[in-house]
Design an enzyme around this catalytic site. Structure first.
Site, mmCIF file in Angstrom:
data_model
loop_
_atom_site.group_PDB
_atom_site.id
_atom_site.type_symbol
_atom_site.label_atom_id
_atom_site.label_comp_id
_atom_site.label_asym_id
_atom_site.label_seq_id
_atom_site.Cartn_x
_atom_site.Cartn_y
_atom_site.Cartn_z
ATOM 1 C CG ASP A 94 -2.701 2.003 4.594
ATOM 2 O OD1 ASP A 94 -1.655 2.166 4.988
ATOM 3 O OD2 ASP A 94 -3.276 2.901 3.878
ATOM 4 C CB SER A 153 -3.705 6.090 -2.952
ATOM 5 O OG SER A 153 -4.891 5.531 -2.314
ATOM 6 N NE ARG A 204 -14.346 2.293 -0.477
ATOM 7 C CZ ARG A 204 -13.275 1.705 -0.737
ATOM 8 N NH1 ARG A 204 -13.182 0.312 -0.654
ATOM 9 N NH2 ARG A 204 -11.868 2.438 -0.839
ATOM 10 C CG ASP A 219 -13.328 5.324 0.239
ATOM 11 O OD1 ASP A 219 -14.334 5.339 -0.275
ATOM 12 O OD2 ASP A 219 -12.371 5.207 -0.457
#
Ligand code: ARG
Length: 414
Positions: free
Chosen positions: A15, A174, A94, A123
């Protein structure tokens, strides 16, 4: 006129690699940033890949110490666990990555930051809100939220734009990894009725093949912070790294959760958090020894709220700093040692000691040396039960109106 700059949170995966040419096609000069939060990947290779995919510059920032000190330490002090099971490993990293995105954006004179999150997860919220809170002037772009490509289309797009192909056979899962844990979703995990296959795990042994002998580890704490492992003074990051290996070897820290995402979706999540599982249990055990009941109860309310706000992307808010200050004030006496027994997937407290222990043998014992004054219990219970006795007496009187007088309290002998 020079092109506007964007700083992209770059992982090296498909990605974020595809995001580089995608952003360039929209007129941006792309600066890649990879923040090292303990993910076990070759970061020099990641940096090369960013440049090969078309990034103008690629930064690597080692933030492992900062992650442990400024994010994990307060999370341990606050026993931060979402929905009773998830130690918030992905969620805690994050805001730290967001902080470094903002720092690089300022240094580079960028107008935008970008990340590879889709539109369905938590996220994206965490990155967007960290940026908004720290640098309201910066705009956020989330290519994967906009482009609507399937995985196969992304691979085709990558090939057409000279993005180096992913060599290894791509996994159906993932994943996200840092010091505090490993998150796994997608693939067969999307059916919550099916037990996670052994292949989803990477950090932990199956309890079936874990060592047959239990292992004890001793965690030393000072003011709520883990400072010693088996009696040896170590930094928090080193303690976490070692415990991930030791507890992982015993199959400790596997979590299978049906999770409530902030965006309203229920999703099946699997985590491996060996060190977090051990440290959080040890910290709670020490608090139980040194903190009074009312403080434990009240702190628990703050802990629930704190866990939720971390999950919800609200790290950079006055509520978080206020709860941190409260929690820090509770940790003054959280000093001592907790022994944990690791055995075939379980980690249990096996002993605890502290110079501040509220446990007193002479009060608790049923044997020789009892100094608790049991005769004073009767008077205490008389007063403690007064509201209940009054309530019951009034009820009795109402149901038998003939009895006009309030029944006399039974006199207790003193
Ligand atoms: N559900 C977790 C969270 O919201 C983890 C998400 C991890 N991301 C991933 N690509 N597996 O914190």
């Amino acid at each position: 006129m020079s092109s506007p700059r964007v700083v992209l949170a770059y992982s090296g995966g498909l990605d974020t690699s595809v995001a580089i040419p995608w952003l360039k096609e929209r007129g941006f000069e792309v600066i890649a940033l990879t923040v090292h939060v303990g993910q076990p990947v070759d970061l020099q290779a990641v940096r090369k890949k960013a440049l090969a995919s078309g990034a103008r510059r690629a930064y690597i920032v080692d933030a492992r110490e900062e992650f442990a000190r400024d994010y994990l330490l307060p999370a341990i002090a606050a026993n931060a666990i979402y929905e009773g099971v998830y130690p918030l490993s992905t969620a805690l990293a994050r805001p730290l990555i967001g902080k470094h995105l903002v720092a690089v954006a300022r240094k580079e004179g960028a107008t935008h930051i970008a990340h590879g999150c889709t539109g369905k997860g938590n996220d994206q919220v965490r990155f967007d809100l960290s940026t908004t809170a720290l640098a309201p002037e910066l705009k956020v772009i989330a290519p994967a939220r906009e482009w609507g490509m399937t995985r196969d289309e992304e691979i085709a797009y990558a090939a057409a734009h000279n993005v180096p192909v992913i060599a290894k056979k791509s996994s159906p899962y993932s994943t996200d990894e840092n010091l505090w844990g490993r998150s796994v979703e997608c693939g067969v995990l999307e059916d919550p009725a099916i037990e996670p296959p052994e292949e989803v795990y990477d950090w932990t042994q199956s309890p079936l093949t874990a060592p047959d002998d239990p292992e004890h580890v001793r965690i030393g704490f000072e003011h709520g912070a883990p400072t010693h492992l088996n009696g040896v003074r170590m930094g928090l990051r080193a303690i976490i790294e070692q415990l991930n290996r030791t507890a992982g070897k015993h199959g400790v820290g596997r979590i299978d959760h049906l999770e409530s995402r902030l965006v309203g979706i229920k999703s099946r999540e699997v985590y491996e958090c060996p060190a977090a599982t051990v440290l959080l249990a040890a910290h709670q055990a020490l608090e139980a020894l040194v903190l009074p009941r009312d403080l434990l109860d009240f702190k628990h309310v703050g802990e629930l709220r704190y866990s939720q706000l971390i999950y919800d992307g609200l790290w950079y808010t006055p509520l978080r700093t206020a709860i941190d200050a409260f929690v820090a004030s509770t940790q003054e006496r959280v000093t001592g040692e907790v022994a944990m027994k690791l055995y075939k997937g379980s980690s249990r407290v096996s002993g605890r000691t502290s110079p501040y222990a509220l446990y007193r043998h002479d009060l608790a014992t049923y044997s020789e040396g009892d100094r608790f004054n049991a005769s004073s219990a009767e008077g205490f219970i008389y007063v403690w039960g007064l509201p209940s006795r009054t309530w019951a007496a009034v009820g009795e009187q109402k149901s038998r109106p003939a009895t006009a007088t309030v029944p006399r309290q039974r006199r207790t002998s003193r």
